[in-house]
Design a protein around this motif. Structure first.
Motif, PDB file in Angstrom:
ATOM      1  N   LEU A  71      38.515  26.114  32.315  1.00 33.22           N
ATOM      2  CA  LEU A  71      39.182  24.879  32.735  1.00 33.22           C
ATOM      3  C   LEU A  71      38.289  23.662  32.600  1.00 33.22           C
ATOM      4  O   LEU A  71      37.060  23.747  32.611  1.00 33.22           O
ATOM      5  N   ASP A  72      38.952  22.537  32.436  1.00 30.22           N
ATOM      6  CA  ASP A  72      38.326  21.218  32.559  1.00 30.22           C
ATOM      7  C   ASP A  72      38.920  20.624  33.834  1.00 30.22           C
ATOM      8  O   ASP A  72      40.087  20.238  33.854  1.00 30.22           O
ATOM      9  N   PRO A  73      38.153  20.559  34.907  1.00 32.63           N
ATOM     10  CA  PRO A  73      38.734  20.187  36.206  1.00 32.63           C
ATOM     11  C   PRO A  73      39.361  18.807  36.236  1.00 32.63           C
ATOM     12  O   PRO A  73      40.419  18.615  36.847  1.00 32.63           O
ATOM     13  N   LEU A  74      38.714  17.828  35.590  1.00 34.84           N
ATOM     14  CA  LEU A  74      39.242  16.466  35.628  1.00 34.84           C
ATOM     15  C   LEU A  74      38.921  15.765  34.317  1.00 34.84           C
ATOM     16  O   LEU A  74      37.977  14.987  34.214  1.00 34.84           O
ATOM     17  N   HIS A  75      39.725  16.056  33.315  1.00 31.23           N
ATOM     18  CA  HIS A  75      39.523  15.492  31.990  1.00 31.23           C
ATOM     19  C   HIS A  75      39.831  13.995  31.999  1.00 31.23           C
ATOM     20  O   HIS A  75      40.859  13.561  32.509  1.00 31.23           O
ATOM     21  N   GLY A  76      38.914  13.202  31.425  1.00 32.92           N
ATOM     22  CA  GLY A  76      39.120  11.754  31.362  1.00 32.92           C
ATOM     23  C   GLY A  76      38.812  11.023  32.648  1.00 32.92           C
ATOM     24  O   GLY A  76      39.263   9.893  32.846  1.00 32.92           O
ATOM     25  N   SER A  77      38.028  11.637  33.520  1.00 33.48           N
ATOM     26  CA  SER A  77      37.799  11.042  34.839  1.00 33.48           C
ATOM     27  C   SER A  77      37.062   9.708  34.773  1.00 33.48           C
ATOM     28  O   SER A  77      37.103   8.934  35.732  1.00 33.48           O
ATOM     29  N   SER A  78      36.417   9.401  33.637  1.00 31.42           N
ATOM     30  CA  SER A  78      35.774   8.089  33.514  1.00 31.42           C
ATOM     31  C   SER A  78      36.795   6.957  33.503  1.00 31.42           C
ATOM     32  O   SER A  78      36.436   5.788  33.660  1.00 31.42           O
ATOM     33  N   ASN A  79      38.079   7.310  33.318  1.00 28.82           N
ATOM     34  CA  ASN A  79      39.135   6.290  33.286  1.00 28.82           C
ATOM     35  C   ASN A  79      39.709   5.959  34.657  1.00 28.82           C
ATOM     36  O   ASN A  79      40.586   5.098  34.759  1.00 28.82           O
TER      37      ASN A  79
END
Length: 341
Positions: free
Chosen positions: A99-107
């Motif tokens: 899993l990717d827990p929070l993809h794009g979290s820099s946004n």
């Protein structure tokens, strides 16, 4: 959505068809519960403890919620973007989860959509729960895959290997309800997503394809195209499932980008599985993503997905069967952007 099944009802029907399906349904039920919690966490934005300025902490909190949920499911081990090696949960269980827990979290500080990506794989019998080799298998072996997207609505895309379904979170009931059944990506694309600021770094096949698209009705494609870029692959994938199009994150000449940037096991494979189950495709430009066998847990890959005919066209550009830049009446040899010698 009133007459559409809830996610738990949909999975309950799947669970009746065998022990492995029951384990898959149980695992996805726990994932959906964690995604509801993550949606609430993301919705607080920077109002609580300045989360927008603490991306790393937010990623880890999302991972914690997912691992906590998966510990209640028949999952042997979990692998995450935030982990160096698989984390054992229930040795002997039939499923591994990447899993990717929070993809794009820099946004998150710009209030752009971000998401959670999951891939369910069979756990090999007799292998150690923390054995990296258990995750080094082709995407064709996935049992199920999906993503949650946290935007104006919280939505969940899911495939069990028999089509792609979309669910939307009903906040009043705290339940995911099916909003689209058997999603189909139109085979042709008139909209594409790519970060055009990297044009000068791209390989010639991608530059040529891009030039031909921008030439519009006057160019070799004889059609006009629209361009999107949100810097969140989950957001682009959701848009493509809802209204079609194609996405490219190609390799380029910059240091660290030659092999692409997206992770094969827990980003590209699950999205490619969703796309192929929705009549789309996922590719590197030279091979199908789902046919590629990873050599490393965090292996990076260039990634193209979406409308089947457009992905196949881009593959032809990579394999040399495309019009060359010289055939474009608008751009000639130089293309849209001039590269100084």
């Amino acid at each position: 959505m009133g007459d559409q099944p809830r996610l738990d009802e949909y999975l309950e029907g799947w669970a009746k068809t065998g022990d492995l399906h029951r384990a898959i349904a149980s695992t996805l039920t726990e994932v959906a519960g964690a995604c509801r919690e993550i949606a609430a966490l993301v919705a607080t934005g920077s109002c609580v403890d300045d989360l927008a300025a603490r991306k790393r902490e937010l990623d880890l909190r999302a991972q914690y919620l997912l691992v906590k949920a998966l510990a209640r499911a028949p999952v042997a081990a979990v692998l995450s973007e935030e982990m160096e090696a698989p984390l054992p949960l229930s040795p002997g269980a039939p499923i591994n989860v990447a899993l990717d827990p929070l993809h794009g979290s820099s946004n998150i500080d710009t209030n752009a959509p971000i998401g959670t990506i999951v891939s369910l794989l069979p756990a090999p019998a007799g292998s150690g729960a923390s054995d990296p080799a258990a995750f080094l298998r082709s995407g064709r072996e996935q049992l199920a895959a999906g993503y949650a997207i946290y935007g104006p609505q919280t939505a969940l895309a899911l495939t069990l290997g028999a089509g792609t379904e979309l669910f939307t979170l009903d906040p009043a009931r705290g339940q995911f309800v099916r909003s689209r059944a058997n999603v189909r990506v139109p085979p042709q694309a008139r909209e594409f997503a790519i970060n055009a600021s990297n044009y000068r770094h791209w390989d010639i096949p991608v530059q040529t394809w891009f030039n031909d698209c921008l030439a519009g009705a006057d160019g070799p494609r004889a059609d006009n195209f629209n361009m999107r870029w949100t810097a969140s692959m989950v957001a682009e994938a959701h848009r493509i499932l809802v209204r079609g199009g194609v996405y490219l994150y190609p390799s380029d000449a910059r240091q660290g980008y030659r092999n692409g940037r997206l992770r094969l096991i827990y980003e590209a494979n699950p999205i490619a599985f969703l796309m192929e189950q929705a009549n789309g495709q996922g590719s590197t430009g030279r091979e199908r993503i789902l046919d590629r066998v990873p050599r490393l847990l965090h292996e990076r890959v260039l990634f193209i997905f979406g409308a089947r005919q457009e992905v196949e066209r881009i593959e032809r550009y990579h394999l040399g069967g495309s019009p060359t830049a010289e055939t474009s009446p608008l751009f000639g040899q130089r293309g849209l952007f001039v590269r100084e010698a």
